[in-house]
Scaffold this motif. Structure first.
Motif, PDB file in Angstrom:
ATOM      1  N   UNK A  77       0.847  -1.196   0.000  1.00 43.53           N
ATOM      2  CA  UNK A  77       0.000   0.000   0.000  1.00 43.53           C
ATOM      3  C   UNK A  77       0.884   1.249   0.000  1.00 43.53           C
ATOM      4  N   UNK A  78       0.380   2.272  -0.689  1.00 41.51           N
ATOM      5  CA  UNK A  78       1.036   3.584  -0.718  1.00 41.51           C
ATOM      6  C   UNK A  78       0.165   4.549   0.075  1.00 41.51           C
ATOM      7  N   UNK A  79       0.784   5.341   0.962  1.00 39.04           N
ATOM      8  CA  UNK A  79       0.018   6.381   1.658  1.00 39.04           C
ATOM      9  C   UNK A  79       0.763   7.706   1.553  1.00 39.04           C
ATOM     10  N   UNK A  80       0.015   8.769   1.325  1.00 42.27           N
ATOM     11  CA  UNK A  80       0.603  10.106   1.200  1.00 42.27           C
ATOM     12  C   UNK A  80      -0.228  11.108   1.976  1.00 42.27           C
ATOM     13  N   UNK A  81       0.447  11.923   2.789  1.00 43.28           N
ATOM     14  CA  UNK A  81      -0.259  12.997   3.478  1.00 43.28           C
ATOM     15  C   UNK A  81       0.670  14.198   3.557  1.00 43.28           C
ATOM     16  N   UNK A  82       0.219  15.315   3.042  1.00 41.06           N
ATOM     17  CA  UNK A  82       1.099  16.476   3.023  1.00 41.06           C
ATOM     18  C   UNK A  82       0.316  17.765   2.856  1.00 41.06           C
ATOM     19  N   UNK A  83       1.064  18.851   2.805  1.00 39.05           N
ATOM     20  CA  UNK A  83       0.435  20.166   2.637  1.00 39.05           C
ATOM     21  C   UNK A  83       0.749  20.634   1.215  1.00 39.05           C
ATOM     22  N   UNK A  84      -0.232  20.453   0.320  1.00 28.51           N
ATOM     23  CA  UNK A  84       0.009  20.751  -1.091  1.00 28.51           C
ATOM     24  C   UNK A  84       0.026  22.254  -1.363  1.00 28.51           C
ATOM     25  N   UNK A  85      -0.658  22.994  -0.521  1.00 24.76           N
ATOM     26  CA  UNK A  85      -0.644  24.441  -0.662  1.00 24.76           C
ATOM     27  C   UNK A  85      -1.740  24.943  -1.596  1.00 24.76           C
TER      28      UNK A  85
ATOM     29  N   UNK B 183       5.885  23.691   6.684  1.00 25.43           N
ATOM     30  CA  UNK B 183       5.539  24.638   5.620  1.00 25.43           C
ATOM     31  C   UNK B 183       4.866  23.930   4.446  1.00 25.43           C
ATOM     32  N   UNK B 184       4.219  24.715   3.590  1.00 28.50           N
ATOM     33  CA  UNK B 184       3.646  24.176   2.351  1.00 28.50           C
ATOM     34  C   UNK B 184       4.732  23.402   1.617  1.00 28.50           C
ATOM     35  N   UNK B 185       4.404  22.232   1.130  1.00 26.78           N
ATOM     36  CA  UNK B 185       5.391  21.392   0.450  1.00 26.78           C
ATOM     37  C   UNK B 185       5.900  20.263   1.331  1.00 26.78           C
ATOM     38  N   UNK B 186       5.538  20.280   2.623  1.00 23.65           N
ATOM     39  CA  UNK B 186       5.913  19.167   3.503  1.00 23.65           C
ATOM     40  C   UNK B 186       5.002  17.977   3.200  1.00 23.65           C
TER      41      UNK B 186
ATOM     42  N   UNK C 118       9.304  14.622   2.809  1.00 31.03           N
ATOM     43  CA  UNK C 118       9.871  15.403   1.703  1.00 31.03           C
ATOM     44  C   UNK C 118       9.517  16.879   1.898  1.00 31.03           C
ATOM     45  N   UNK C 119      10.387  17.730   1.395  1.00 32.52           N
ATOM     46  CA  UNK C 119      10.066  19.149   1.400  1.00 32.52           C
ATOM     47  C   UNK C 119      10.086  19.649  -0.032  1.00 32.52           C
ATOM     48  N   UNK C 120       8.919  19.750  -0.613  1.00 38.53           N
ATOM     49  CA  UNK C 120       8.849  20.167  -2.010  1.00 38.53           C
ATOM     50  C   UNK C 120       8.709  21.688  -2.077  1.00 38.53           C
ATOM     51  N   UNK C 121       7.831  22.158  -2.944  1.00 38.00           N
ATOM     52  CA  UNK C 121       7.797  23.593  -3.245  1.00 38.00           C
ATOM     53  C   UNK C 121       6.545  24.238  -2.671  1.00 38.00           C
ATOM     54  N   UNK C 122       6.262  25.440  -3.126  1.00 40.50           N
ATOM     55  CA  UNK C 122       4.999  26.053  -2.709  1.00 40.50           C
ATOM     56  C   UNK C 122       3.967  26.048  -3.834  1.00 40.50           C
ATOM     57  N   UNK C 123       4.205  25.235  -4.842  1.00 42.77           N
ATOM     58  CA  UNK C 123       3.239  25.161  -5.950  1.00 42.77           C
ATOM     59  C   UNK C 123       2.438  23.866  -5.846  1.00 42.77           C
ATOM     60  N   UNK C 124       1.121  24.010  -5.800  1.00 41.96           N
ATOM     61  CA  UNK C 124       0.232  22.898  -5.507  1.00 41.96           C
ATOM     62  C   UNK C 124       0.354  21.723  -6.505  1.00 41.96           C
ATOM     63  N   UNK C 125       0.202  22.006  -7.773  1.00 38.77           N
ATOM     64  CA  UNK C 125       0.191  20.938  -8.777  1.00 38.77           C
ATOM     65  C   UNK C 125       1.528  20.185  -8.760  1.00 38.77           C
ATOM     66  N   UNK C 126       2.602  20.991  -8.637  1.00 37.54           N
ATOM     67  CA  UNK C 126       3.936  20.426  -8.586  1.00 37.54           C
ATOM     68  C   UNK C 126       4.129  19.529  -7.361  1.00 37.54           C
ATOM     69  N   UNK C 127       3.596  19.964  -6.229  1.00 38.82           N
ATOM     70  CA  UNK C 127       3.692  19.146  -5.020  1.00 38.82           C
ATOM     71  C   UNK C 127       2.949  17.826  -5.191  1.00 38.82           C
ATOM     72  N   UNK C 128       1.808  17.885  -5.850  1.00 33.94           N
ATOM     73  CA  UNK C 128       1.036  16.666  -6.092  1.00 33.94           C
ATOM     74  C   UNK C 128       1.827  15.724  -7.000  1.00 33.94           C
TER      75      UNK C 128
END
Lengths: 414, 414
Positions: free
Chosen positions: B349-357, B366-369, B385-395
């Motif tokens: 199983x894959x699980x993902x939970x984060x702040x897409x922004x 912060x957004x991107x966590x 992971x610490x991605x960016x502040x752009x929603x689509x990109x974070x997804x």
């Protein structure tokens, strides 16, 4: 003020990737009043790139170039730009420092090819790329601006947002371009055109009307160009009001937003919640909805119930329903939608079950057969569709139809 | 044999739609041995279209044109083609019959504008479009072929598959183009280039190597062009084997398929099943997986658990976990993944939970966590992971990272 976009790289020309960069760049440029005259994709071939640059220079004031800046041998943009502008090379200290920092952050050793990424044509201005190792380069020649950016979408986006667009805006007195979009559903393009023919004929030359059909929806876009933004907005608004009055029953919203975003706005305003129960659309409807910031106040989530077992365990579809009528049936999709309402405790639910293909069709239920149900707490509406034999298309059309059905049920409940 | 693709319509140039047609067409053309020299998007402007046609005619043998064939006034492709070829108009009986049939099927009255859709430049051959009212037109001039098709993707796709590609193949003796793609993960482009530098330097001139990086993956594409397809395939295979041997630990698969499809193949072969538990990716991972035909033998489905309530009710995440650690935490994402294994009864199983922004971030998170967990029946691996502040990109980046983590866990289990 005219711009052109040139993308460099064989990957677009062999169809390995879709050029999403250009659409994004074009949208941003239009917003600041720069019209895009042409978008051109050329291969990693020196002569062809040189020709594309020369032709773009004839037509446009600003030429934005993406791609071909990687550290590897197939990337020849920098060399070609140096040739075009008749320049030598320098290793740029600022660009090198940024490369160093990025490698330090990821704790990776700096290779020679990475140091070479800071080599730039010596007459360009380097704009530091904070998100990657390829520098952004700004050239000026014969009153034209050329900007070369990496093709990695988010590197390009940051550079455009933070550097390129602000520089263009502060440098030029740009004309205003005002767009107004009206989203319609449940009516075909030609019927719409006939309904609003008189309004279209009365438009002044500086205002244009475009029809943008897509999956059962048609967007009407009024575009006005001139110097006085406030006046243009007011003018466009007058014609938009006339159109809306004429085809009111088909108007979803008078904004340039996606259908699912329009639905989210309507539901948010009414304090309504939504869940999804997807089989053949496999999470695509959920994805469409959750692309939009702020969706969580309306959308609670849902199930991707691909296997029979999950239709039963998550949504409470009865085993007897599945065995008697099959997964793709009015009965199953109704139980899926009503199960979503019950288990997820939302006001509305969307359920989809179909045969997306390319296999799995039968004589009774060929590939493309899709049942969609929309439930509120008081009512369930179910409908069967017969789409095509192309999987991706069936998924997209199912999603669009489900959203339109939800919209119609929401309108009915007014 | 060279082709060019011209798309006509303001909607691409104002960034309202992404040009997915051209990539699809380019891919099909390459498969039959036709190279695409350039892709050009121009506006609904007569002079500009005429120039683009003239330039394409100089460079290419086949010019494929899409768009601008709708029934409404902003569509000027037909008129412009008639001008370019110096032709008058005729109303084509076959095209009109198809329009009639389509309107009859949908039980809609035939309007004058629809009858006019069968008007075509009188020197063209009409190819009947069975999926829409705009005819496809085939022109020949100076040993060049020009084909004008509607811009609606599935209408264009059917026409290409059923008519245009077979005509091109039967008419010309086409050279062979052989591509071989190796998908790698967990290694950057420049490191990969350094590893395989000697192999790259040893390639003969008719074989090219391209690096196509995307979201943590790099595709290596060998392309060979010549007359003897079997010989080219054998040659390319030799170099592909050398590359695979050199960077074996990073190779996912030696096919040009998406990462999730590679994973589906690996899991199918081992008889393993998969489910998903998505929060911030909102169904995107499920959608990526379910795009692929035959996924149902591996993928059972899952939850889009956007609201706290659904994380608890579908996945069995404890309320105390959510209130103590928050939804974006190692504890929650671990319970989501393990809950998916338990409730959906799959092997992985894959699980993902984060702040897409763009909103919802805090100082700590912060957004991107984004927290991602992958569970098998024996083990759970979680990573932040610490991605960016752009929603689509974070997804998108969350999905790519989750898939890479799953791949790594699958490899570990070998």
């Amino acid at each position: 003020m005219l711009a052109e976009i040139i993308t460099i790289g064989d990957e677009i020309l062999i169809g390995q990737i879709v050029d999403t960069n250009s659409a994004w760049m074009a949208k941003q440029l239009n917003l600041i009043g720069v019209s895009v005259k042409q978008i051109t994709s050329v291969s990693d071939d020196e002569q062809h790139i040189l020709e594309a640059l020369a032709q773009a220079e004839k037509r446009a004031d600003i030429i934005l170039i993406t791609g071909g800046l990687g550290p590897t041998k197939d990337d020849i943009t920098k060399k070609t730009l140096a040739k075009y502008f008749n320049m030598g090379f320098r290793n740029d200290a600022g660009a090198l420092e940024m490369v160093r920092q990025i490698f330090e952050k990821y704790k990776r050793p700096l290779l020679d090819v990475n140091i070479q990424q800071a080599d730039v044509p010596d007459g360009c201005e380097v704009i530091v790329n904070r998100n990657g190792t390829a520098p952004c380069m700004w050239f000026e020649q014969n009153d034209r601006i050329f900007v070369s950016m990496p093709g990695v979408p988010y590197e390009m986006m940051y550079l455009m947002d933070d550097e390129i667009l602000p520089r263009i805006t502060s440098r030029f007195k740009l004309p205003s371009i005002v767009h107004k979009t009206i989203l319609t559903a449940n009516i075909g393009e030609s019927f719409l055109a006939k309904e609003i023919e008189e309004i279209e004929d009365s438009l002044p030359p500086h205002i244009k009307l475009a029809y943008l059909p897509k999956l059962g929806q048609v967007r009407l876009r009024l575009s006005a160009k001139g110097n006085d933004e406030a006046k243009l907005k007011a003018e466009v608004e007058v014609y938009a009001k006339q159109i809306i009055a004429k085809v009111n029953q088909f108007v979803v919203i008078d904004e340039d937003i996606a259908l699912e975003k329009a639905i989210l706005n309507i539901m948010k305003e009414k304090g309504l919640t939504l869940s999804t129960a997807e089989s053949c659309t496999g999470g695509y409807i959920a994805h469409l909805i959750t692309q939009h910031p702020g969706c969580s106040s309306v959308y609670w989530g849902g199930a991707v119930a691909y296997a029979y077992e999950l239709k039963e365990s998550i949504l409470g579809v009865k085993e007897s329903t599945l065995s008697t009528f099959g997964a793709v049936s009015e009965q199953t999709v109704t139980e899926m939608a009503e199960g979503a309402i019950k288990h997820f405790k939302t006001d509305y639910a969307i359920a989809v079950s179909g045969i997306a293909g390319p296999d799995g069709g039968t004589e009774d239920k060929p590939v493309g057969t899709v049942w969609i149900a929309i439930s509120s707490k008081h009512k369930t509406v179910a409908k069967v569709f017969n789409f095509s034999n192309k999987r991706i298309q069936n998924i997209e059309r199912s999603a669009a139809s489900a959203l339109t059905m939800l919209l119609n049920l929401l309108k009915e409940a007014v």
